[in-house]
Scaffold this motif. Sequence first.
Motif, PDB file in Angstrom:
ATOM      1  N   LEU A  15       4.460  90.004  69.725  1.00  0.00           N
ATOM      2  CA  LEU A  15       4.890  89.125  70.732  1.00  0.00           C
ATOM      3  C   LEU A  15       3.973  88.891  71.810  1.00  0.00           C
ATOM      4  N   LEU A  16       3.624  87.525  72.164  1.00  0.00           N
ATOM      5  CA  LEU A  16       2.740  86.975  73.119  1.00  0.00           C
ATOM      6  C   LEU A  16       3.419  87.085  74.490  1.00  0.00           C
ATOM      7  N   GLU A  17       3.439  87.991  75.523  1.00  0.00           N
ATOM      8  CA  GLU A  17       4.031  87.722  76.773  1.00  0.00           C
ATOM      9  C   GLU A  17       3.574  86.729  77.709  1.00  0.00           C
ATOM     10  N   THR A  18       4.782  85.960  78.175  1.00  0.00           N
ATOM     11  CA  THR A  18       4.287  84.862  79.314  1.00  0.00           C
ATOM     12  C   THR A  18       3.611  85.938  80.406  1.00  0.00           C
ATOM     13  N   HIS A  19       2.402  85.515  80.755  1.00  0.00           N
ATOM     14  CA  HIS A  19       1.701  86.620  81.377  1.00  0.00           C
ATOM     15  C   HIS A  19       0.240  86.277  81.833  1.00  0.00           C
ATOM     16  N   ASP A  20      -0.245  86.489  83.105  1.00  0.00           N
ATOM     17  CA  ASP A  20      -1.540  86.109  83.407  1.00  0.00           C
ATOM     18  C   ASP A  20      -2.063  84.788  83.125  1.00  0.00           C
ATOM     19  N   SER A  21      -3.183  84.694  82.402  1.00  0.00           N
ATOM     20  CA  SER A  21      -3.854  83.216  82.173  1.00  0.00           C
ATOM     21  C   SER A  21      -2.652  82.520  81.078  1.00  0.00           C
ATOM     22  N   HIS A  22      -1.799  83.001  80.777  1.00  0.00           N
ATOM     23  CA  HIS A  22      -0.736  82.149  80.109  1.00  0.00           C
ATOM     24  C   HIS A  22       0.931  82.435  80.331  1.00  0.00           C
ATOM     25  N   ARG A  23       0.935  82.098  81.681  1.00  0.00           N
ATOM     26  CA  ARG A  23       2.112  82.793  82.360  1.00  0.00           C
ATOM     27  C   ARG A  23       3.640  82.053  82.232  1.00  0.00           C
ATOM     28  N   THR A  24       3.258  80.530  81.560  1.00  0.00           N
ATOM     29  CA  THR A  24       4.545  79.968  81.534  1.00  0.00           C
ATOM     30  C   THR A  24       4.852  79.739  79.952  1.00  0.00           C
ATOM     31  N   GLY A  25       6.062  79.079  79.837  1.00  0.00           N
ATOM     32  CA  GLY A  25       6.296  78.828  78.191  1.00  0.00           C
ATOM     33  C   GLY A  25       5.454  77.705  77.669  1.00  0.00           C
ATOM     34  N   ALA A  26       5.017  76.699  78.630  1.00  0.00           N
ATOM     35  CA  ALA A  26       4.395  75.505  78.292  1.00  0.00           C
ATOM     36  C   ALA A  26       2.923  76.007  77.793  1.00  0.00           C
ATOM     37  N   ALA A  27       2.404  77.292  78.690  1.00  0.00           N
ATOM     38  CA  ALA A  27       0.970  77.632  78.249  1.00  0.00           C
ATOM     39  C   ALA A  27       1.120  78.676  76.783  1.00  0.00           C
ATOM     40  N   ALA A  28       2.221  79.156  76.875  1.00  0.00           N
ATOM     41  CA  ALA A  28       2.310  80.045  75.589  1.00  0.00           C
ATOM     42  C   ALA A  28       2.381  79.486  74.441  1.00  0.00           C
ATOM     43  N   ILE A  29       2.972  78.152  74.406  1.00  0.00           N
ATOM     44  CA  ILE A  29       3.160  77.570  73.283  1.00  0.00           C
ATOM     45  C   ILE A  29       2.072  76.786  72.767  1.00  0.00           C
ATOM     46  N   ARG A  30       1.032  76.586  73.659  1.00  0.00           N
ATOM     47  CA  ARG A  30      -0.296  76.142  73.117  1.00  0.00           C
ATOM     48  C   ARG A  30      -0.988  77.136  72.283  1.00  0.00           C
ATOM     49  N   VAL A  31      -0.626  78.417  72.091  1.00  0.00           N
ATOM     50  CA  VAL A  31      -1.239  79.347  71.375  1.00  0.00           C
ATOM     51  C   VAL A  31      -0.310  79.733  70.184  1.00  0.00           C
ATOM     52  N   LEU A  32       1.112  79.655  70.554  1.00  0.00           N
ATOM     53  CA  LEU A  32       1.916  80.045  69.329  1.00  0.00           C
ATOM     54  C   LEU A  32       1.991  79.019  68.532  1.00  0.00           C
ATOM     55  N   LEU A  83       7.174  82.161  88.305  1.00  0.00           N
ATOM     56  CA  LEU A  83       6.036  82.203  89.339  1.00  0.00           C
ATOM     57  C   LEU A  83       5.261  81.035  89.115  1.00  0.00           C
ATOM     58  N   GLY A  84       5.162  80.341  87.801  1.00  0.00           N
ATOM     59  CA  GLY A  84       4.632  79.275  87.376  1.00  0.00           C
ATOM     60  C   GLY A  84       5.106  77.964  87.437  1.00  0.00           C
ATOM     61  N   GLY A  85       6.203  78.095  87.861  1.00  0.00           N
ATOM     62  CA  GLY A  85       6.831  76.795  88.366  1.00  0.00           C
ATOM     63  C   GLY A  85       7.900  76.050  87.382  1.00  0.00           C
ATOM     64  N   GLU A  86       8.065  77.117  86.348  1.00  0.00           N
ATOM     65  CA  GLU A  86       8.938  76.338  85.449  1.00  0.00           C
ATOM     66  C   GLU A  86      10.340  76.740  85.609  1.00  0.00           C
ATOM     67  N   GLN A  87      11.394  75.767  85.429  1.00  0.00           N
ATOM     68  CA  GLN A  87      12.887  76.294  85.397  1.00  0.00           C
ATOM     69  C   GLN A  87      13.335  77.082  84.288  1.00  0.00           C
ATOM     70  N   PRO A  88      14.286  77.929  84.164  1.00  0.00           N
ATOM     71  CA  PRO A  88      14.727  78.718  82.860  1.00  0.00           C
ATOM     72  C   PRO A  88      14.841  77.817  81.800  1.00  0.00           C
ATOM     73  N   SER A  89      15.702  76.694  81.823  1.00  0.00           N
ATOM     74  CA  SER A  89      15.696  75.638  80.733  1.00  0.00           C
ATOM     75  C   SER A  89      14.478  75.220  80.066  1.00  0.00           C
ATOM     76  N   GLU A  90      13.458  74.911  80.811  1.00  0.00           N
ATOM     77  CA  GLU A  90      12.080  74.407  80.533  1.00  0.00           C
ATOM     78  C   GLU A  90      11.479  75.625  79.661  1.00  0.00           C
TER      79      GLU A  90
END
Length: 266
Positions: free
Chosen positions: A138-155, A174-181
Motif C-alpha cells: 500500500l502506497l501511503e498518501t504522504h510526503d511527495s505524493h500526499r493527495t489522492g490525485a498524486a498517488a493515482i499518478r503512480v497506482l 493538508l494537500g487541499g483535497e476534500q474527503p470525497s475527492e
Amino acid sequence: MKLAFSTLGVPGLPLPDVLRLATAHGYHGVELRTHPEEPVNLGLTLAERADVAAEFKASGVEILGLAGYVRVAAPGDDEPVLADLRTLLELARDIGAPFVRVFPGGGTEQTPEEADAAAARRLGTAAEYAADLGVRILLETHDSHRTGAAAIRVLGPVGHRQVGSLWDVMHTWLGGEQPSESYAALAPHLGYVQVKDIASAEDTTPLALGAGVLPLAECVEVLSRHGWDGWLCWEYEKRWYEGVVPLEGLLGAGHDHLARLLNESA
C-alpha cells in the motif's frame, strides 16, 4: 468497518502490552510500526516471527499491516529499494500481515514525472513477488505524493491488484483535497484508512480524535455512503511528539468516537 491503532502511538511497547491495550479497548487490529526501535522489526529470526504470529492469534487481535519505511519514488538505483521491499514483504508473510505500507519519498532533485515513473516501475516489479507471498503493498498518501490525485499518478500505471493505496486523511487534507475527492481517486485501490487529529495545518501535534480540525466525520461518511467496509486505523504520532498525552489513556475515547461516527453515518 473494523478499528485498529498504530504502534507509532506506543513507541517501543512490548507486544503483550500492545495486545492487552487492543483487547481492553475494543480494537480489532494493530498496525505494527516496523523499525529497529520496535519489538517487531526486520531483524527477527524465523522463530521470533512465529512467536509474533502466535501471540496475535492467541489474543484474537489481527495484524492489520506493517508500517515500513521503504520510499518507492526515492532517487537512485532501483535494486536497493526493491531489496528493502522484498525484506519487508517476507516479514509480513512470516507473521501473517496482509499489508505493508510504503512511502512515496520522491526527492527535490527529481521532476514529478521522474518520481512517478520510479515509484510505478518499482511497485510494478515488486507486485508479482507480493502476490506470491500473499501480501499487498500500500502506497501511503504522504510526503511527495500526499493527495489522492498524486498517488493515482503512480497506482494507475501499475495497475496490479497487489499494489494499492493507504489513505492518510491528514495528508490529503493538508494537500487541499476534500474527503470525497480523495476517496474518488483512491477507491479502486484502497487498502485501509489512517485517521488522526491535529490542531491546525500549521500545528500537526497529535490530538485525541475529535479534538482537532481534520474532517473525520466527512471521511467516515463518504466511506459509509459508498459501502466501504475496511479498516480505520488511528495513527497517533507519539514517537515524533514525545511530550503529548500518552495514547494509552486516549484509546477508549478514541474507539468510542469512531464508533459514534460510524453509527451516525450508517
